[in-house]
Design an enzyme around this catalytic site. Structure first.
Site, PDB file in Angstrom:
ATOM      1  N   ASP A  13      53.826  48.514 -22.414  1.00  0.00           N
ATOM      2  CA  ASP A  13      55.226  48.140 -22.374  1.00  0.00           C
ATOM      3  C   ASP A  13      55.973  49.190 -23.200  1.00  0.00           C
ATOM      4  OD1 ASP A  13      57.555  46.481 -22.019  1.00  0.00           O
ATOM      5  OD2 ASP A  13      57.241  45.763 -24.065  1.00  0.00           O
ATOM      6  N   ASP A  15      59.775  48.917 -24.841  1.00  0.00           N
ATOM      7  CA  ASP A  15      60.549  48.387 -25.972  1.00  0.00           C
ATOM      8  C   ASP A  15      59.738  47.351 -26.740  1.00  0.00           C
ATOM      9  OD1 ASP A  15      63.024  49.807 -25.298  1.00  0.00           O
ATOM     10  OD2 ASP A  15      63.075  48.474 -23.560  1.00  0.00           O
ATOM     11  N   ASP A 171      54.127  43.433 -26.114  1.00  0.00           N
ATOM     12  CA  ASP A 171      54.504  42.559 -27.228  1.00  0.00           C
ATOM     13  C   ASP A 171      55.149  41.261 -26.779  1.00  0.00           C
ATOM     14  OD1 ASP A 171      56.887  44.109 -26.426  1.00  0.00           O
ATOM     15  OD2 ASP A 171      57.858  43.099 -28.107  1.00  0.00           O
TER      16      ASP A 171
END
Length: 225
Positions: A13, A15, A171
């Site tokens: 991922d 960001d 995250d």
């Protein structure tokens, strides 16, 4: 998985996983708030919403909307964010070292994000990633986005790597759900963005990493085999 520490392909991922872009997002919402005569929003209030996307951040910036964010506000957010893109963000500590290590081991890495592709593409050159990332899939690149498995399945297929030789690091719960649906091993990036009521131990990830540097530990990758 290959014999060395890393899988053949490590997908990330963006960001909250590779890039601490919360300061860019904060500048965005505070420009929007200032235009309406509002006081600046503190970073600690916005940070937990960053991985949830523009709608969630807009809702946090304007709580009086009760979560009902109109399309024109999303467009304003994206247009404003384009002007702040990369101006305040930094790599998380250890990311540069990790990507170097993946390449040195003969593996490849790529990015699968829900950020619109036209914005994700703009981030890459300043970081030198436009020539290094094996693939970049944005939230609107394909007909489906995370938590659907298609972005991860597409990435593996495009690069000719078996799902069993890939891993995904993210995250957000949607990252792990996408990996599980794709049959791909996953690592939860605990250094990223999440709300206090999110418990990453319930997401079903195959491993949890407290710090980026944990991903340099061969034992972590061995535990995924």
């Amino acid at each position: 998985m290959t014999a060395h520490a890393f899988p053949k392909l490590v997908l990330f991922d963006l960001d909250g996983t590779l890039l601490d872009s919360a300061p860019d997002m904060l500048a965005t919402v505070n420009r929007m708030r200032a235009a309406r005569g509002r006081a600046p929003m503190p970073l600690h209030e916005l940070r937990p919403h960053v991985s949830k996307g523009s709608r969630a951040m807009s809702a946090a910036a304007f709580p009086e909307l009760g979560g009902e964010v109109p399309a024109e506000l999303i467009r304003e957010f994206l247009d404003t964010y384009e002007g702040e893109l990369g101006r305040h963000s930094l790599l998380f500590d250890g990311v540069a070292e990790l990507l170097d290590a993946i390449e040195a081991a003969g593996s490849r890495w790529g990015i699968v994000t829900n950020k619109p592709e036209y914005l994700a593409v703009q981030v890459m050159p300043a970081l030198g990633w436009d020539t290094r990332s094996a693939i970049l899939v944005g939230g609107d690149t394909l007909p489906e986005r995370k938590p659907h498995p298609l972005p991860l399945l597409h990435s593996a297929e495009q690069l000719g790597v078996a799902i069993g030789d890939c891993a995904y690091v993210g995250d957000d719960q949607r990252d792990i759900a996408s990996a599980r649906a794709a049959g791909m091993r996953s690592v939860v990036a605990l250094w990223g963005y999440r709300r206090d009521d999110d418990d990453p131990r319930d997401w079903g990830g195959d491993a949890l990493a407290d710090r980026v540097h944990d991903l340099l530990d061969p034992g972590l990758w061995a535990s995924l085999r």
